[in-house]
Design a protein around this motif. Structure first.
Motif, PDB file in Angstrom:
ATOM      1  N   GLY A 176       8.894   7.114   7.228  1.00 48.74           N
ATOM      2  CA  GLY A 176       9.081   6.847   8.302  1.00 48.74           C
ATOM      3  C   GLY A 176       8.184   5.906   8.875  1.00 48.74           C
ATOM      4  N   GLY A 177       6.962   5.589   8.018  1.00 48.62           N
ATOM      5  CA  GLY A 177       6.008   4.607   8.570  1.00 48.62           C
ATOM      6  C   GLY A 177       6.260   3.383   8.661  1.00 48.62           C
ATOM      7  N   SER A 178       5.349   2.347   8.824  1.00 49.20           N
ATOM      8  CA  SER A 178       5.687   1.047   8.738  1.00 49.20           C
ATOM      9  C   SER A 178       4.424   0.201   7.993  1.00 49.20           C
ATOM     10  N   LEU A 179       4.924  -1.107   7.372  1.00 46.48           N
ATOM     11  CA  LEU A 179       4.059  -1.755   6.561  1.00 46.48           C
ATOM     12  C   LEU A 179       4.584  -3.430   7.084  1.00 46.48           C
ATOM     13  N   ARG A 180       3.494  -4.091   6.976  1.00 51.44           N
ATOM     14  CA  ARG A 180       3.898  -5.617   7.228  1.00 51.44           C
ATOM     15  C   ARG A 180       3.073  -6.374   5.942  1.00 51.44           C
ATOM     16  N   LEU A 181       4.108  -7.117   5.162  1.00 53.52           N
ATOM     17  CA  LEU A 181       3.761  -7.874   4.111  1.00 53.52           C
ATOM     18  C   LEU A 181       3.663  -9.545   4.550  1.00 53.52           C
ATOM     19  N   SER A 182       2.792 -10.067   3.866  1.00 48.57           N
ATOM     20  CA  SER A 182       2.650 -11.550   4.044  1.00 48.57           C
ATOM     21  C   SER A 182       2.483 -12.212   2.978  1.00 48.57           C
ATOM     22  N   CYS A 183       2.765 -13.435   3.130  1.00 42.54           N
ATOM     23  CA  CYS A 183       2.983 -14.479   1.889  1.00 42.54           C
ATOM     24  C   CYS A 183       2.362 -15.848   2.342  1.00 42.54           C
ATOM     25  N   ALA A 184       1.408 -16.175   1.711  1.00 43.21           N
ATOM     26  CA  ALA A 184       0.836 -17.332   2.168  1.00 43.21           C
ATOM     27  C   ALA A 184       1.030 -18.306   1.033  1.00 43.21           C
ATOM     28  N   ALA A 185       1.518 -19.660   1.489  1.00 45.52           N
ATOM     29  CA  ALA A 185       2.019 -20.359   0.455  1.00 45.52           C
ATOM     30  C   ALA A 185       0.973 -21.684   0.512  1.00 45.52           C
ATOM     31  N   GLY A 201       0.844  -1.150  -0.071  1.00 40.32           N
ATOM     32  CA  GLY A 201      -0.031   0.043   0.038  1.00 40.32           C
ATOM     33  C   GLY A 201       0.733   1.229   0.173  1.00 40.32           C
ATOM     34  N   LEU A 202       0.423   2.348   0.286  1.00 47.89           N
ATOM     35  CA  LEU A 202       0.926   3.709   0.335  1.00 47.89           C
ATOM     36  C   LEU A 202       1.231   4.089   1.635  1.00 47.89           C
ATOM     37  N   VAL A 203       2.447   4.591   2.092  1.00 50.35           N
ATOM     38  CA  VAL A 203       2.693   4.840   3.485  1.00 50.35           C
ATOM     39  C   VAL A 203       3.815   5.713   3.269  1.00 50.35           C
ATOM     40  N   GLN A 204       3.423   7.003   4.363  1.00 52.11           N
ATOM     41  CA  GLN A 204       4.513   8.073   4.640  1.00 52.11           C
ATOM     42  C   GLN A 204       5.750   7.589   4.921  1.00 52.11           C
ATOM     43  N   THR A 248       3.223  -7.296  -4.600  1.00 52.29           N
ATOM     44  CA  THR A 248       2.413  -6.466  -4.105  1.00 52.29           C
ATOM     45  C   THR A 248       3.022  -5.303  -3.971  1.00 52.29           C
ATOM     46  N   GLU A 249       2.463  -4.083  -4.325  1.00 53.70           N
ATOM     47  CA  GLU A 249       3.043  -2.694  -4.724  1.00 53.70           C
ATOM     48  C   GLU A 249       3.117  -2.139  -3.123  1.00 53.70           C
ATOM     49  N   VAL A 250       4.340  -1.503  -3.054  1.00 46.52           N
ATOM     50  CA  VAL A 250       4.560  -0.571  -1.803  1.00 46.52           C
ATOM     51  C   VAL A 250       4.754   0.596  -2.285  1.00 46.52           C
ATOM     52  N   THR A 251       4.331   1.777  -1.975  1.00 51.37           N
ATOM     53  CA  THR A 251       4.800   2.943  -2.357  1.00 51.37           C
ATOM     54  C   THR A 251       4.923   3.906  -1.073  1.00 51.37           C
ATOM     55  N   VAL A 252       6.143   4.526  -0.949  1.00 57.17           N
ATOM     56  CA  VAL A 252       6.449   5.265   0.323  1.00 57.17           C
ATOM     57  C   VAL A 252       6.490   6.951  -0.413  1.00 57.17           C
ATOM     58  N   ASN A 304       9.878  -1.388   8.825  1.00 59.94           N
ATOM     59  CA  ASN A 304       9.819  -0.018   9.509  1.00 59.94           C
ATOM     60  C   ASN A 304      10.727   1.131   9.074  1.00 59.94           C
ATOM     61  N   SER A 305      10.555   2.222   9.394  1.00 58.20           N
ATOM     62  CA  SER A 305      11.268   3.369   8.968  1.00 58.20           C
ATOM     63  C   SER A 305      11.421   3.434   7.586  1.00 58.20           C
ATOM     64  N   LEU A 306      10.349   3.499   6.898  1.00 57.18           N
ATOM     65  CA  LEU A 306      10.215   3.326   5.282  1.00 57.18           C
ATOM     66  C   LEU A 306      10.784   4.515   4.560  1.00 57.18           C
ATOM     67  N   LYS A 307      11.516   4.658   3.560  1.00 68.33           N
ATOM     68  CA  LYS A 307      12.104   5.700   2.955  1.00 68.33           C
ATOM     69  C   LYS A 307      11.550   5.392   1.381  1.00 68.33           C
ATOM     70  N   PRO A 308      11.560   6.824   0.857  1.00 69.34           N
ATOM     71  CA  PRO A 308      10.727   6.616  -0.502  1.00 69.34           C
ATOM     72  C   PRO A 308      11.700   5.679  -1.220  1.00 69.34           C
ATOM     73  N   GLU A 309      13.032   5.269  -1.253  1.00 75.78           N
ATOM     74  CA  GLU A 309      13.728   4.581  -2.048  1.00 75.78           C
ATOM     75  C   GLU A 309      13.373   3.062  -1.489  1.00 75.78           C
ATOM     76  N   ASP A 310      12.507   2.700  -1.089  1.00 72.31           N
ATOM     77  CA  ASP A 310      11.912   1.349  -0.585  1.00 72.31           C
ATOM     78  C   ASP A 310      10.704   0.985  -1.649  1.00 72.31           C
ATOM     79  N   THR A 311      10.334   2.105  -2.262  1.00 75.87           N
ATOM     80  CA  THR A 311       9.344   2.074  -3.161  1.00 75.87           C
ATOM     81  C   THR A 311       9.443   0.914  -4.209  1.00 75.87           C
TER      82      THR A 311
END
Length: 120
Positions: free
Chosen positions: A15-24, A10-13, A114-118, A82-89
């Motif tokens: 410095g924010g955090s996201l948790r990705l999951s993968c189900a096999a 998803g979209l996060v600012q 899955t798309e991550v946008t910082v 955690n501590s997401l940066k724009p370059e983590d996009t």
């Protein structure tokens, strides 16, 4: 049939955090090395983190910020970011890999990403 299904992007600012999951499904999960890769816009896919049965490795760019974990009973692998940066996009992909010790053949499977946008 092997399936890997990612979720949690998803979209996060910054410095924010996201948790990705993968189900096999369709794999003997505990025997596989599980990894997260990412592909930033216009760039090649790169390894982010790997969790085997006994070891954990991270790309230098995410050390101290990302944590990979796995639950063999639930057949899931997660990436806490955690501590997401724009370059983590990037588009983040789950990967399952197993090397047959008798034939040396490697089997590798990918999720759809899955798309991550910082961004602020």
């Amino acid at each position: 049939q092997v399936q890997l299904v990612e979720s949690g992007g998803g979209l996060v600012q910054p410095g924010g955090s996201l948790r990705l999951s993968c189900a096999a499904s369709g794999v003997t999960f505990s025997g596989y090395d599980m990894s997260w890769y990412r592909q930033p816009p216009g760039k090649e896919r790169e390894l982010v983190a790997t969790r085997t049965t006994g070891t954990t490795n991270y790309a230098d760019s995410v050390k101290g910020r990302f944590t990979i974990s796995r639950d063999n009973g639930q057949k899931t692998v997660s990436l806490q970011m955690n501590s997401l940066k724009p370059e983590d996009t990037a588009v983040y992909f789950c990967n399952a890999r197993w090397r047959n010790p008798w034939t040396a053949r490697t089997y590798a499977y990918w999720g759809q990403g899955t798309e991550v946008t910082v961004s602020s």
